[in-house]
Design a protein around this motif. Structure first.
Motif, short mmCIF file in Angstrom:
data_model
loop_
_atom_site.label_atom_id
_atom_site.label_comp_id
_atom_site.label_asym_id
_atom_site.label_seq_id
_atom_site.Cartn_x
_atom_site.Cartn_y
_atom_site.Cartn_z
N LEU A 44 0.81 -1.22 0.00
CA LEU A 44 0.00 0.00 0.00
C LEU A 44 0.85 1.27 0.00
O LEU A 44 0.32 2.37 -0.15
N VAL A 45 2.16 1.13 0.19
CA VAL A 45 3.02 2.32 0.22
C VAL A 45 3.30 2.74 -1.22
O VAL A 45 3.92 2.02 -1.99
N THR A 46 2.78 3.91 -1.59
CA THR A 46 2.95 4.37 -2.97
C THR A 46 3.99 5.48 -3.09
O THR A 46 4.54 5.70 -4.17
N GLU A 104 4.18 17.99 -0.16
CA GLU A 104 3.79 17.32 -1.41
C GLU A 104 3.04 16.01 -1.09
O GLU A 104 2.05 15.67 -1.75
N GLY A 105 3.51 15.31 -0.08
CA GLY A 105 2.84 14.06 0.32
C GLY A 105 1.39 14.30 0.72
O GLY A 105 0.48 13.59 0.28
N TYR A 106 1.14 15.32 1.53
CA TYR A 106 -0.24 15.62 1.93
C TYR A 106 -1.08 16.05 0.73
O TYR A 106 -2.27 15.75 0.66
N ALA A 134 -2.21 8.09 -4.89
CA ALA A 134 -1.51 7.86 -3.62
C ALA A 134 -2.36 7.03 -2.67
O ALA A 134 -3.54 7.28 -2.49
N LEU A 135 -1.73 6.03 -2.05
CA LEU A 135 -2.39 5.32 -0.95
C LEU A 135 -1.63 5.73 0.31
O LEU A 135 -1.88 6.79 0.84
N LYS A 136 -0.67 4.92 0.75
CA LYS A 136 0.09 5.35 1.93
C LYS A 136 1.34 6.11 1.51
O LYS A 136 2.12 5.63 0.69
N VAL A 137 1.49 7.29 2.08
CA VAL A 137 2.70 8.09 1.88
C VAL A 137 3.50 8.01 3.17
O VAL A 137 2.97 8.28 4.25
#
Ligand SMILES: [Zn+2]
Ligand SMILES: [Zn+2]
Length: 344
Positions: free
Chosen positions: A314-316, A326-328, A337-340
């Motif tokens: 799930l980590v994309t 940028e992640g948020y 995006a799933l898990k950042v």
């Protein structure tokens, strides 16, 4: 340790997250000082109404830390230990705690990591050290261990909704929390898992992770699709990811008689869902909100992870601290995006 500073992300507004030097107070008795090895970004922190009332703050409550200092009186931890630290912890003795309602404990509401998970270093308050710090087993990666907190929330929601063997489950919203529901429901013995979303990449990913059927809600009527594969009944448990009246009502329309509507995400405070009492009464629908998680669920979550729940798929996206904004943005966009995961 005397007071010092640490580099941390400070959330001012949804489009103003800054890397700043933040004060780190002196370590007090009972506390731990950790270096944050990794921290996941929670979709809840991309809900601007939720963050606005707390700002400015250092976000990040899915951390994995490494012990670098122990306060007076702390036994059992040594420098280098990899640990999960919950951002809140209950007192374990008040009435709420004795009833297992840890998230309503006054201590739970008050405690937090100092300054937060998106920081190079953080102080773990004594209450948290006492109630909800877990050692990460050697075989579990930092990235997998960032799932302890979010998976704990899913473990709790699944338990409250009574997901168990033979159930037919519908998960609306296939972001990371929806995907965790899919993974967990399968292992809890669900007979049928239906995933629903409006993003095609999320639909195909959920099918890879074990959803038996996926429904693109932009193309199909979800209640019709769910009834078509449940002998006309509907789903025994419907998990609603998005915190919107539209998603809640859609979920309600898909619940089987005698079934449960699980509300995983809050709406903003002024939003009202006109509760269909007549239908809910004669169909005997149970509506169950689930907020956060306490120590029993973080322990359970760690066990699921140690047993190999395939969360790393799930980590994309991966960033250093200065990529957190940028992640948020990607989490808020809710598409690819799933898990950042951020590695400070
Ligand atoms: Zn969260
Ligand atoms: Zn308590």
């Amino acid at each position: 340790m005397a007071a010092t500073t640490t580099r941390a992300i400070v959330y001012h507004t949804s489009d103003d997250l800054r890397l700043e030097e933040v004060r780190l107070p002196a370590l007090k008795p009972g506390e731990l000082l950790v270096r944050i090895r990794a921290c996941g970004l929670c979709p809840g922190e991309a809900m601007d109404w939720y963050m606005a009332r707390k700002a400015p703050l250092v976000p990040g409550h899915e951390p994995v830390g490494e012990v670098v200092g122990t306060g007076e009186g702390v036994a059992g931890y040594a420098s280098g230990d990899r640990i999960f630290v919950h951002h809140h912890a209950p007192c374990l003795v008040c009435r709420h705690c004795r009833r297992g309602d840890y998230v309503h404990c006054e201590t739970f509401r008050r405690t937090k990591l100092i300054p937060g998970g998106l920081s190079e270093f953080a102080i773990v308050p004594a209450e948290v050290v006492r109630a909800d710090v877990l050692r990460i087993p050697p075989g579990l990666s930092d990235e997998a261990a960032t799932f302890v907190e979010p998976l704990a929330c899913v473990v709790k929601a699944a338990h409250r909704a009574g997901i168990g063997p033979g159930d037919r489950i519908l998960v609306i919203g296939l972001g990371v929390m929806g995907m965790l529901h899919v993974l967990l429901a399968r292992r809890l013995g669900a007979e049928l898992i239906i995933g629903a979303d409006r993003v095609s990449s999320r639909l195909s990913r959920s099918a890879q992770l074990g959803a038996d059927l996926v429904v693109d809600v932009t193309r199909e009527s979800l209640p019709d699709a769910v009834r078509a594969c449940t002998d006309g009944a509907g789903a025994d448990v419907v998990v609603v990811g998005p915190g919107t009246v539209e998603a809640i009502q859609l979920g309600f329309d898909c619940v089987a008689p005698g079934g449960t509507l699980s509300l995983f995400t809050p709406t903003p405070p002024d939003v009202v869902w006109p509760f269909p009492v007549h239908d809910a009464y004669f169909r005997e629908i149970t509506v169950v909100p689930s907020y956060s998680a306490g120590p029993p669920e973080t322990k359970d979550a760690l066990q699921w992870l140690a047993a190999g729940l395939p969360v790393e798929a799930l980590v994309t996206h991966r960033y250093s601290l200065d990529g957190a904004a940028e992640g948020y943005r990607l989490v808020r966009e809710a598409t690819e995006a799933l898990k950042v995961v951020v590695r400070p």
